[in-house]
Design a protein around this motif. Structure first.
Motif, PDB file in Angstrom:
ATOM      1  N   SER B 115       0.829  -1.200   0.000  1.00 28.24           N
ATOM      2  CA  SER B 115       0.000   0.000   0.000  1.00 28.24           C
ATOM      3  C   SER B 115       0.866   1.253   0.000  1.00 28.24           C
ATOM      4  O   SER B 115       0.625   2.189  -0.760  1.00 28.24           O
ATOM      5  CB  SER B 115      -0.917  -0.031   1.224  1.00 28.24           C
ATOM      6  N   GLY B 116       1.887   1.263   0.830  1.00 29.07           N
ATOM      7  CA  GLY B 116       2.751   2.437   0.881  1.00 29.07           C
ATOM      8  C   GLY B 116       3.527   2.635  -0.403  1.00 29.07           C
ATOM      9  O   GLY B 116       3.634   3.738  -0.931  1.00 29.07           O
ATOM     10  N   SER B 120       0.334   4.451  -3.375  1.00 33.90           N
ATOM     11  CA  SER B 120       0.588   5.861  -3.616  1.00 33.90           C
ATOM     12  C   SER B 120       1.108   6.082  -5.029  1.00 33.90           C
ATOM     13  O   SER B 120       0.777   7.074  -5.671  1.00 33.90           O
ATOM     14  CB  SER B 120       1.600   6.399  -2.600  1.00 33.90           C
ATOM     15  N   GLU B 225      -8.494   7.056  -6.235  1.00 30.45           N
ATOM     16  CA  GLU B 225      -7.989   8.349  -5.781  1.00 30.45           C
ATOM     17  C   GLU B 225      -7.333   9.105  -6.931  1.00 30.45           C
ATOM     18  O   GLU B 225      -7.495  10.309  -7.074  1.00 30.45           O
ATOM     19  CB  GLU B 225      -6.960   8.165  -4.648  1.00 30.45           C
ATOM     20  N   ARG B 238      -1.991  15.176  -2.686  1.00 35.81           N
ATOM     21  CA  ARG B 238      -2.999  14.805  -1.690  1.00 35.81           C
ATOM     22  C   ARG B 238      -3.597  13.448  -1.996  1.00 35.81           C
ATOM     23  O   ARG B 238      -3.906  12.677  -1.083  1.00 35.81           O
ATOM     24  CB  ARG B 238      -4.104  15.860  -1.638  1.00 35.81           C
ATOM     25  N   THR B 241      -1.353  10.642  -0.695  1.00 34.26           N
ATOM     26  CA  THR B 241      -1.523  10.459   0.754  1.00 34.26           C
ATOM     27  C   THR B 241      -2.838   9.761   1.045  1.00 34.26           C
ATOM     28  O   THR B 241      -2.883   8.794   1.822  1.00 34.26           O
ATOM     29  CB  THR B 241      -1.528  11.827   1.465  1.00 34.26           C
ATOM     30  N   ALA B 242      -3.914  10.255   0.422  1.00 37.58           N
ATOM     31  CA  ALA B 242      -5.237   9.675   0.663  1.00 37.58           C
ATOM     32  C   ALA B 242      -5.255   8.204   0.298  1.00 37.58           C
ATOM     33  O   ALA B 242      -5.865   7.380   0.987  1.00 37.58           O
ATOM     34  CB  ALA B 242      -6.292  10.433  -0.127  1.00 37.58           C
ATOM     35  N   VAL B 244      -2.820   5.965   0.398  1.00 35.37           N
ATOM     36  CA  VAL B 244      -2.168   5.125   1.405  1.00 35.37           C
ATOM     37  C   VAL B 244      -3.017   5.033   2.663  1.00 35.37           C
ATOM     38  O   VAL B 244      -3.255   3.942   3.193  1.00 35.37           O
ATOM     39  CB  VAL B 244      -0.766   5.691   1.757  1.00 35.37           C
ATOM     40  N   VAL B 245      -3.504   6.192   3.125  1.00 35.29           N
ATOM     41  CA  VAL B 245      -4.284   6.200   4.366  1.00 35.29           C
ATOM     42  C   VAL B 245      -5.555   5.370   4.229  1.00 35.29           C
ATOM     43  O   VAL B 245      -5.844   4.497   5.054  1.00 35.29           O
ATOM     44  CB  VAL B 245      -4.624   7.669   4.741  1.00 35.29           C
ATOM     45  N   LYS B 246      -6.314   5.637   3.146  1.00 34.35           N
ATOM     46  CA  LYS B 246      -7.583   4.918   2.987  1.00 34.35           C
ATOM     47  C   LYS B 246      -7.370   3.432   2.760  1.00 34.35           C
ATOM     48  O   LYS B 246      -8.120   2.608   3.289  1.00 34.35           O
ATOM     49  CB  LYS B 246      -8.379   5.523   1.821  1.00 34.35           C
ATOM     50  N   THR B 248      -4.834   1.525   3.711  1.00 35.24           N
ATOM     51  CA  THR B 248      -4.404   0.872   4.941  1.00 35.24           C
ATOM     52  C   THR B 248      -5.584   0.681   5.883  1.00 35.24           C
ATOM     53  O   THR B 248      -5.764  -0.392   6.470  1.00 35.24           O
ATOM     54  CB  THR B 248      -3.318   1.708   5.641  1.00 35.24           C
ATOM     55  N   PHE B 249      -6.406   1.729   5.995  1.00 33.45           N
ATOM     56  CA  PHE B 249      -7.570   1.640   6.863  1.00 33.45           C
ATOM     57  C   PHE B 249      -8.519   0.527   6.406  1.00 33.45           C
ATOM     58  O   PHE B 249      -8.976  -0.298   7.196  1.00 33.45           O
ATOM     59  CB  PHE B 249      -8.280   2.997   6.857  1.00 33.45           C
TER      60      PHE B 249
END
Lengths: 275, 268
Positions: B115-116, B120, B225, B238, B241-242, B244-246, B248-249
């Motif tokens: 994901s990272g 991204s 994204e 942005r 970033t979104a 990776v965050v989304k 991972t969540f």
């Protein structure tokens, strides 16, 4: 003697009927009507914010209007089947404002992409056709380069070559001379004229460069704040007394400095008030 | 009064629903396009693109995933040992590491790494293509962006993420073995025999199933994204970033759901 039977009017290549577009706020396009005949070169003029880019996106089928319809060769883009839409898209070649070349592919791979996707031609035939499209725009020797290595003018020409890949009936240019020096812009104008003469293509050009417009247009259509204020030949528009058209052709600027407000604020500041 | 609060809650809920819906539609389109991406039966250009993606998503991620797994293996073994030692039950460290990695840590660590790295990268690449109108250009050339850009990435991820999961699981388990060698002098042979004893096929299968689900989430969130970028370079940043965050969540959320189902159906 019975009256002679009327000749059936030829179907226009592109027909825009009562198109209204809004993105949630004020209308960007307010009831646009336009017919572009086959083999005609139509130049869409208008200032920034007039809606000409939006109209272009409607014509090439990237977006659908809130109401009204766009017909290409008589086919309503919003109502046809997906495979019909694909066929129509293949008959329209688009050269985008910033060229939109695929950065991960070489110049010749950019041009040959549509051929590889939509035809079953042999590899050698594709390579020949690709080279010919590039040679038509003067980039025959530059096929192996990547888009980043090209100058602005070369990128525009590569975009034209890519738009020509499937021998489209309709060619669309979004601001072809933007950012180009006058010589290169003139070369592009000649290219457009040459293509039109050689292949009898219908050409739609969005621009605000009047010199180019004068050179290549059969007809011009002027947009102002979402409305079509004039459609006609260059001579007809030049004779027009519409203030906005006159302002555009005569290169008269709008008043932008708000001197009254500047004076007033300064007065208040000098008198010790809040600014 | 409370109306603005309700309005904001409502708007936010609708946006989340619209996001999930968009994700579902994209998943459906990409799944349909997978057939055209396969070798032999599909389009050879797509397959070639998928191979390139397999190198980028998988082969290039191998060192990072391996090292993360080795570290996690040591951590798990040490933490487990420090507690189990008190009950004289050091031999269960083997079970802890083996089951922990096959069921959970293998797939999860791999997903976080991919994901990272790749999530991204996808959103940045596709977001840049949106900004430069390359996606519009594809559409006007009657080429479907989902089939051309997304499907090869998806197929590549479905093949490569389970492979990375196996490597990460094996690395973690071996790290546990190294720890046991130096802490209780357990030879590697005895350790591996115990590993084979405690490994269960259904654990391995559920781990691989999880890794397929995680791969799906990472590819689709990353690409969505990217496709939703509106604006300039800051919007592209942005979106990375979104993504990776989304992803991972959502990966962790999916993990909870999987684990709960398996727990309640007694498969564990």
């Amino acid at each position: 003697m019975p009256p002679a039977p009327e000749e059936p009017r030829p179907v226009p290549a592109i027909s825009v009927r009562d198109v209204v577009v809004s993105y949630g706020g004020p209308r960007v396009l307010d009831g646009i009507n336009l017919d572009i005949a086959r083999g005609e070169t139509m130049v869409l003029l208008g200032g920034s914010g007039s809606g000409k880019s939006t109209l272009l996106r409607q014509i090439i089928g990237l977006e659908r209007p809130q109401s009204g319809m766009v017909l290409v060769n008589g086919v309503d883009l919003a109502k046809c089947t997906p495979s019909d839409l694909k066929k129509i898209r293949r008959s329209i070649g688009v050269a985008f404002q910033n060229s939109a070349l695929f950065n991960s592919l070489s110049v010749e791979d950019n041009v040959s992409l549509a051929l590889r996707e939509h035809t079953r031609l042999a590899e050698s035939t594709i390579r020949l056709m690709t080279w010919m499209k590039l040679a038509v725009v003067g980039l025959g020797e530059f096929g192996k380069l990547s888009p980043q290595a090209l100058s602005g003018g070369m990128k525009k020409r590569a975009a034209v070559a890519r738009a020509l890949a499937l021998d489209p009936e309709i060619l669309v240019f979004d601001e072809p001379s933007a950012g180009l020096d006058p010589i290169v812009a003139a070369e592009l104008d000649e290219l457009i004229l040459g293509l039109k003469r050689a292949f009898n293509m219908t050409v739609v050009v969005v621009t605000h460069e009047m010199a180019s417009a004068h050179r290549i247009a059969d007809k011009m259509a002027m947009l102002y704040q979402g409305s079509m204020i004039a459609v006609g030949t260059r001579e007809e528009l030049e004779r027009s007394s519409h203030p906005r058209i006159r302002q555009f052709f005569d290169r008269v600027p709008d008043k932008i400095g708000d001197t009254a407000a500047i004076d007033e604020k300064f007065e208040r500041y000098l008198k010790g008030g809040s600014v | 009064m409370s109306i603005p609060v309700v309005e904001r809650l409502g708007g936010s809920t609708l946006r989340q629903l619209e996001y999930v819906g968009g994700l579902a539609i994209q998943f459906w389109d990409a799944a349909g396009a997978l057939g055209r991406t396969l070798p032999l039966v599909g389009n050879r250009h797509r397959w070639r693109s998928a191979i390139g993606q397999m190198l980028a998503i998988g082969v290039d991620a191998f060192p990072m995933v391996g090292i993360m797994a080795v570290c996690a293996g040591f951590i798990l073994a040490m933490q487990g040992a420090s507690e189990l030692r008190r009950f004289g039950a050091m031999q269960f460290v083997v079970d802890l590491v083996t089951i922990g990695f096959t069921r959970e840590l293998g797939p999860l660590l791999t997903a976080i790494a991919v994901s990272g790295r790749s999530g991204s990268a996808f959103s940045a690449e596709i977001g840049s293509m949106v900004v430069t109108e390359e996606i519009d250009a594809l559409r006007t050339m009657a080429i479907d962006p989902v089939e051309f850009v997304l499907a090869p990435k998806y197929l590549a991820a479905l093949i490569v993420v389970p492979c990375l999961t196996i490597i990460s699981t094996a690395s973690g388990i071996l790290a546990g073995g190294v720890f046991m060698r130096f802490s209780v002098d357990m030879t590697l042979g005895v350790y591996l025999r115990d590993v084979v004893h405690s490994i269960a096929l259904k654990d391995v299968m559920t781990g691989l199933l999880k890794s397929l689900a995680f791969a799906t989430i990472i590819v689709h969130v990353g690409c969505l994204e990217g496709l939703r970028v509106r604006g300039g370079p800051d919007a592209v940043g942005r979106s990375a970033t979104a993504a990776v965050v989304k992803s991972t969540f959502l990966v962790i959320l999916a993990d909870v759901v999987f684990t709960a189902i398996l727990y309640m159906t007694g498969a564990s």
